[in-house]
Design an enzyme around this catalytic site. Sequence first.
Site, PDB file in Angstrom:
ATOM      1  N   CYS A 192      48.916  34.896  59.238  1.00 41.67           N
ATOM      2  CA  CYS A 192      50.222  34.271  58.960  1.00 41.67           C
ATOM      3  C   CYS A 192      51.337  35.087  59.609  1.00 41.67           C
ATOM      4  O   CYS A 192      51.478  36.285  59.350  1.00 41.67           O
ATOM      5  CB  CYS A 192      50.430  34.176  57.453  1.00 41.67           C
ATOM      6  SG  CYS A 192      52.104  33.690  57.002  1.00 41.67           S
ATOM      7  N   ASN A 232      61.707  23.202  54.536  1.00 38.60           N
ATOM      8  CA  ASN A 232      60.847  22.117  54.995  1.00 38.60           C
ATOM      9  C   ASN A 232      59.481  22.273  54.340  1.00 38.60           C
ATOM     10  O   ASN A 232      58.994  23.391  54.166  1.00 38.60           O
ATOM     11  CB  ASN A 232      60.717  22.158  56.512  1.00 38.60           C
ATOM     12  CG  ASN A 232      62.049  21.931  57.209  1.00 38.60           C
ATOM     13  OD1 ASN A 232      62.856  21.131  56.748  1.00 38.60           O
ATOM     14  ND2 ASN A 232      62.291  22.641  58.291  1.00 38.60           N
ATOM     15  N   HIS A 244      54.222  29.347  55.419  1.00 41.95           N
ATOM     16  CA  HIS A 244      54.554  30.409  54.449  1.00 41.95           C
ATOM     17  C   HIS A 244      55.974  30.067  53.999  1.00 41.95           C
ATOM     18  O   HIS A 244      56.895  30.016  54.834  1.00 41.95           O
ATOM     19  CB  HIS A 244      54.463  31.785  55.132  1.00 41.95           C
ATOM     20  CG  HIS A 244      54.813  32.949  54.244  1.00 41.95           C
ATOM     21  ND1 HIS A 244      54.046  34.105  54.189  1.00 41.95           N
ATOM     22  CD2 HIS A 244      55.854  33.157  53.403  1.00 41.95           C
ATOM     23  CE1 HIS A 244      54.587  34.961  53.353  1.00 41.95           C
ATOM     24  NE2 HIS A 244      55.704  34.410  52.864  1.00 41.95           N
ATOM     25  N   HIS A 268      59.601  29.407  53.161  1.00 37.61           N
ATOM     26  CA  HIS A 268      60.830  30.048  53.635  1.00 37.61           C
ATOM     27  C   HIS A 268      61.982  29.079  53.485  1.00 37.61           C
ATOM     28  O   HIS A 268      61.799  27.857  53.484  1.00 37.61           O
ATOM     29  CB  HIS A 268      60.700  30.487  55.106  1.00 37.61           C
ATOM     30  CG  HIS A 268      60.256  29.390  56.019  1.00 37.61           C
ATOM     31  ND1 HIS A 268      58.938  28.988  56.111  1.00 37.61           N
ATOM     32  CD2 HIS A 268      60.962  28.590  56.862  1.00 37.61           C
ATOM     33  CE1 HIS A 268      58.843  27.992  56.984  1.00 37.61           C
ATOM     34  NE2 HIS A 268      60.061  27.723  57.443  1.00 37.61           N
ATOM     35  N   CYS A 310      53.700  36.733  57.095  1.00 36.12           N
ATOM     36  CA  CYS A 310      53.059  37.890  56.441  1.00 36.12           C
ATOM     37  C   CYS A 310      53.085  39.094  57.387  1.00 36.12           C
ATOM     38  O   CYS A 310      53.300  40.226  56.952  1.00 36.12           O
ATOM     39  CB  CYS A 310      51.634  37.555  56.023  1.00 36.12           C
ATOM     40  SG  CYS A 310      51.531  36.562  54.500  1.00 36.12           S
ATOM     41  N   HIS A 353      52.523  35.408  49.776  1.00 39.48           N
ATOM     42  CA  HIS A 353      52.167  34.263  50.623  1.00 39.48           C
ATOM     43  C   HIS A 353      52.005  33.020  49.747  1.00 39.48           C
ATOM     44  O   HIS A 353      50.961  32.812  49.135  1.00 39.48           O
ATOM     45  CB  HIS A 353      50.896  34.504  51.431  1.00 39.48           C
ATOM     46  CG  HIS A 353      50.572  33.335  52.324  1.00 39.48           C
ATOM     47  ND1 HIS A 353      51.049  33.235  53.622  1.00 39.48           N
ATOM     48  CD2 HIS A 353      49.901  32.188  52.085  1.00 39.48           C
ATOM     49  CE1 HIS A 353      50.651  32.088  54.143  1.00 39.48           C
ATOM     50  NE2 HIS A 353      49.947  31.429  53.224  1.00 39.48           N
TER      51      HIS A 353
HETATM   52  P1  5GP Z   1      59.997  25.535  59.738  1.00 38.23           P
HETATM   53  O1  5GP Z   1      59.912  24.657  60.945  1.00 38.23           O
HETATM   54  O2  5GP Z   1      58.611  25.920  59.251  1.00 38.23           O
HETATM   55  O3  5GP Z   1      60.876  25.012  58.653  1.00 38.23           O
HETATM   56  O4  5GP Z   1      60.723  26.857  60.219  1.00 38.23           O
HETATM   57  C1  5GP Z   1      60.078  27.906  60.858  1.00 38.23           C
HETATM   58  C2  5GP Z   1      61.150  28.727  61.516  1.00 38.23           C
HETATM   59  O5  5GP Z   1      60.586  29.976  61.865  1.00 38.23           O
HETATM   60  C3  5GP Z   1      61.696  28.118  62.807  1.00 38.23           C
HETATM   61  O6  5GP Z   1      63.094  27.909  62.679  1.00 38.23           O
HETATM   62  C4  5GP Z   1      61.328  29.133  63.887  1.00 38.23           C
HETATM   63  O7  5GP Z   1      62.344  29.281  64.856  1.00 38.23           O
HETATM   64  C5  5GP Z   1      61.136  30.403  63.072  1.00 38.23           C
HETATM   65  N1  5GP Z   1      60.183  31.349  63.635  1.00 38.23           N
HETATM   66  C6  5GP Z   1      58.925  31.071  64.073  1.00 38.23           C
HETATM   67  N2  5GP Z   1      58.327  32.206  64.504  1.00 38.23           N
HETATM   68  C7  5GP Z   1      59.222  33.205  64.320  1.00 38.23           C
HETATM   69  C8  5GP Z   1      59.171  34.608  64.584  1.00 38.23           C
HETATM   70  O8  5GP Z   1      58.185  35.170  65.068  1.00 38.23           O
HETATM   71  N3  5GP Z   1      60.277  35.337  64.271  1.00 38.23           N
HETATM   72  C9  5GP Z   1      61.394  34.758  63.724  1.00 38.23           C
HETATM   73  N4  5GP Z   1      62.425  35.563  63.454  1.00 38.23           N
HETATM   74  N5  5GP Z   1      61.464  33.431  63.474  1.00 38.23           N
HETATM   75  C10 5GP Z   1      60.392  32.680  63.764  1.00 38.23           C
HETATM   76 ZN    ZN Z   2      52.125  34.394  54.873  1.00 41.91          ZN
END
Ligand code: 5GP
Ligand code: ZN
Length: 111
Positions: free
Chosen positions: A4, A85, A96, A98, A7, A46
């Site tokens: 993950c 989301n 995970h 957020h 994580c 997690h």
């Molecule tokens: P989701 O689409 O799951 O709601 O949001 C995931 C978010 O994680 C996205 O806005 C993406 O830009 C961010 N993200 C993905 N990988 C990384 C990473 O390695 N570092 C950081 N800081 N953000 C990440």
């Molecule tokens: Zn995780």
Amino acid sequence: MNDCIFCKIIKGEIPSSKVYENEKLIAFNDISPKAPTHILIVPKEHIESSACLSGREDISGAVFNAVAHLAKELNLENGFRVVTNCGRDGRQSVPHLHFHLLAGKELSEDM
Ligand code: 5GP
Ligand code: ZN
């Protein structure tokens, strides 16, 4: 979880631009910001998504305490948006839990 990405960020195995941390969560800048302020607030445990938050007021409480703390610290007096989301239809790309904290401009009417 071993594979993950969040994580790994929590364990310090992948670098991040951290803006806040306490015993329950970490907050860092999104790598692909959608607004001038785009912070991800991520519980250290997690948990897959908000669909798994029933009975976890410790987590939801900690998240919104962090939102209030960051809003004050970053002077977000003009407002902000908090988004989480969930699952495929919610377009969750990292499984995970957020919360996106978006601010720094007038955000789109579209969610
Ligand atoms: P989701 O689409 O799951 O709601 O949001 C995931 C978010 O994680 C996205 O806005 C993406 O830009 C961010 N993200 C993905 N990988 C990384 C990473 O390695 N570092 C950081 N800081 N953000 C990440
Ligand atoms: Zn995780």
